[in-house]
Every structure is written in C-alpha cells, then in structure tokens.
Design an enzyme around this catalytic site. Structure first.
Site, PDB file in Angstrom:
ATOM      1  CB  ALA A   1      -8.563  24.976   8.721  1.00  0.00           C
ATOM      2  CG  PHE A   2     -10.388  19.736  10.869  1.00  0.00           C
ATOM      3  CD1 PHE A   2      -9.474  18.245   9.654  1.00  0.00           C
ATOM      4  CD2 PHE A   2      -8.833  20.096  12.225  1.00  0.00           C
ATOM      5  CE1 PHE A   2      -8.060  17.435  10.371  1.00  0.00           C
ATOM      6  CE2 PHE A   2      -7.832  19.526  12.386  1.00  0.00           C
ATOM      7  CZ  PHE A   2      -7.563  18.801  11.636  1.00  0.00           C
ATOM      8  CB  CYS A   3     -14.452  22.256   6.531  1.00  0.00           C
ATOM      9  SG  CYS A   3     -14.570  21.033   5.104  1.00  0.00           S
ATOM     10  CG  ASN A   4     -14.443  25.651  11.918  1.00  0.00           C
ATOM     11  OD1 ASN A   4     -14.160  27.402  12.449  1.00  0.00           O
ATOM     12  ND2 ASN A   4     -15.334  25.523  12.904  1.00  0.00           N
TER      13      ASN A   4
END
Length: 82
Positions: free
Chosen positions: A18-21
């Site tokens: 989720a790429f820190c999002n």
C-alpha cells in the site's frame, strides 16, 4: 511476491503493498471496511507477503523510474511484462 522475485531475476526492482498510504490503496482497490477487517483477521500486517486474501488484492505493484533510468530500462520492463 513471486512476481517480485521473477522481476529481480531480470534485474528489475518492484515494490508491492500500500506504499505507506492505506487509505489511497483502499480507494484504488475498491476495498470496503469488511475487506479490511478480513485482512486483519487473516493476520495481514504492513510488509508481509500476503498479497491476496479472500480473492482480493491487499496492495498494488509499483515500478519507479529515476534520474539514472534509461530507455533500455523501460524496454526491459516492457519485455518482462509481456
């Protein structure tokens, strides 16, 4: 994670998750609260290798190009994807 390993064998670096999002990932993947609850029940945590739970993706795949990337890098990625 199999795709990441296959790409690495070709010299291609991919990121998954989720790429820190997580909010953006939830919207992009059209996941609802019930989906997120089921992920947590299955033990999903950031950075693990659980890419699909209950038939639903838990994240995405990302390729990044930078200053030193070349057309040859892009061509290698396209060959890998095809």
């Amino acid at each position: 994670e199999e795709g990441v390993e296959l790409a690495a064998a070709e010299g291609i670096s991919l990121r998954t998750g989720a790429f820190c999002n997580p909010g953006a990932a939830q919207e992009l993947l059209r996941l609802d609260q019930a989906d997120l609850d089921s992920f947590l029940e299955e033990g999903k945590v950031c950075g693990d290798d659980k890419c699909v739970i209950g038939g639903k993706p838990t994240g995405a795949v990302r390729v990044s190009f930078g200053y030193m990337s070349s057309r040859a890098d892009a061509a290698a990625l396209l060959r890998f994807l095809s």
